[in-house]
Design a protein around this motif. Structure first.
Motif, short mmCIF file in Angstrom:
data_model
loop_
_atom_site.label_atom_id
_atom_site.label_comp_id
_atom_site.label_asym_id
_atom_site.label_seq_id
_atom_site.Cartn_x
_atom_site.Cartn_y
_atom_site.Cartn_z
N ILE A 25 0.83 -1.21 0.00
CA ILE A 25 0.00 0.00 0.00
C ILE A 25 0.87 1.26 0.00
O ILE A 25 0.61 2.22 -0.74
N LEU A 26 1.92 1.27 0.83
CA LEU A 26 2.80 2.45 0.85
C LEU A 26 3.54 2.62 -0.47
O LEU A 26 3.73 3.75 -0.95
N GLY A 27 3.96 1.51 -1.07
CA GLY A 27 4.63 1.59 -2.37
C GLY A 27 3.71 2.11 -3.46
O GLY A 27 4.11 2.95 -4.27
N LEU A 28 2.47 1.61 -3.49
CA LEU A 28 1.51 2.10 -4.47
C LEU A 28 1.20 3.58 -4.25
O LEU A 28 1.06 4.34 -5.21
N ALA A 29 1.07 4.00 -3.02
CA ALA A 29 0.81 5.41 -2.72
C ALA A 29 1.97 6.29 -3.19
O ALA A 29 1.76 7.37 -3.73
N PHE A 30 3.19 5.78 -3.00
CA PHE A 30 4.35 6.56 -3.44
C PHE A 30 4.41 6.65 -4.96
O PHE A 30 4.74 7.69 -5.52
N LEU A 31 4.09 5.55 -5.64
CA LEU A 31 4.15 5.54 -7.10
C LEU A 31 3.02 6.33 -7.75
O LEU A 31 3.21 6.95 -8.80
N LEU A 32 1.85 6.32 -7.16
CA LEU A 32 0.68 6.92 -7.78
C LEU A 32 0.38 8.35 -7.33
O LEU A 32 -0.52 8.98 -7.87
N ASN A 33 1.10 8.84 -6.33
CA ASN A 33 0.78 10.19 -5.85
C ASN A 33 1.19 11.24 -6.87
O ASN A 33 2.10 11.04 -7.68
N PRO A 34 0.50 12.38 -6.84
CA PRO A 34 0.87 13.44 -7.79
C PRO A 34 2.23 14.03 -7.43
O PRO A 34 2.54 14.23 -6.26
N LYS A 35 3.02 14.29 -8.44
CA LYS A 35 4.37 14.82 -8.24
C LYS A 35 4.34 16.34 -8.34
O LYS A 35 4.90 16.94 -9.24
N LYS A 36 3.67 16.97 -7.40
CA LYS A 36 3.50 18.42 -7.41
C LYS A 36 4.56 19.04 -6.51
O LYS A 36 4.63 18.71 -5.32
N LYS A 37 5.37 19.90 -7.06
CA LYS A 37 6.46 20.52 -6.29
C LYS A 37 6.12 21.91 -5.78
O LYS A 37 6.83 22.46 -4.98
N SER A 38 5.04 22.52 -6.26
CA SER A 38 4.72 23.88 -5.85
C SER A 38 4.10 23.88 -4.45
O SER A 38 3.53 22.91 -4.00
#
Length: 125
Positions: A25-38
């Protein structure tokens, strides 16, 4: 009786399944989360504007009832193994002792329930 690894096998399997599921679950959350840097422009990023002051008063009765529910839910969790193993304890000669101990346990909970009822913790104003 079996050896120690026989008794620890189901526990080890459950532990590995729990750790594996958590890692998945943590791996999927890390892979699928939005990569927003702002930086966020608002306190809440869900699109709902906030209102009011964070220091406002709120009713705590809901949380108190929730904690009391958890307390009596844990009581039910402790009663279940007692009920399941009562026959084996009775055969071992501990039936009367466990019966008295369970009455003490239930009496303590009834006294606690009486106390919180007298204090008005369960009444909604």
């Amino acid at each position: 009786m079996g050896s120690s690894p026989d008794h620890l096998g189901p526990l080890l399997i459950q532990f590995l399944l729990g750790v594996g599921f958590s890692a998945l679950i943590l791996g999927l959350a890390f892979l699928l989360n939005p990569k927003k840097k702002s930086k966020p422009q608002d306190t809440f990023e869900c699109g709902v504007p906030y209102y009011g002051d964070a220091k406002g008063l709120f009713n705590i009765k809901f949380y108190l009832v929730a904690v009391l529910f958890i307390l009596f839910d844990i009581e039910a969790i402790f009663l279940f193994p007692y009920a399941v193993n009562l026959k084996s304890f009775k055969e071992a000669g501990l039936g009367n002792f466990l019966l008295i101990e369970m009455f003490v346990f239930i009496f303590t909970l009834v006294v606690g329930l009486y106390y919180i009822r007298k204090k008005g913790a369960l009444e909604w104003d």
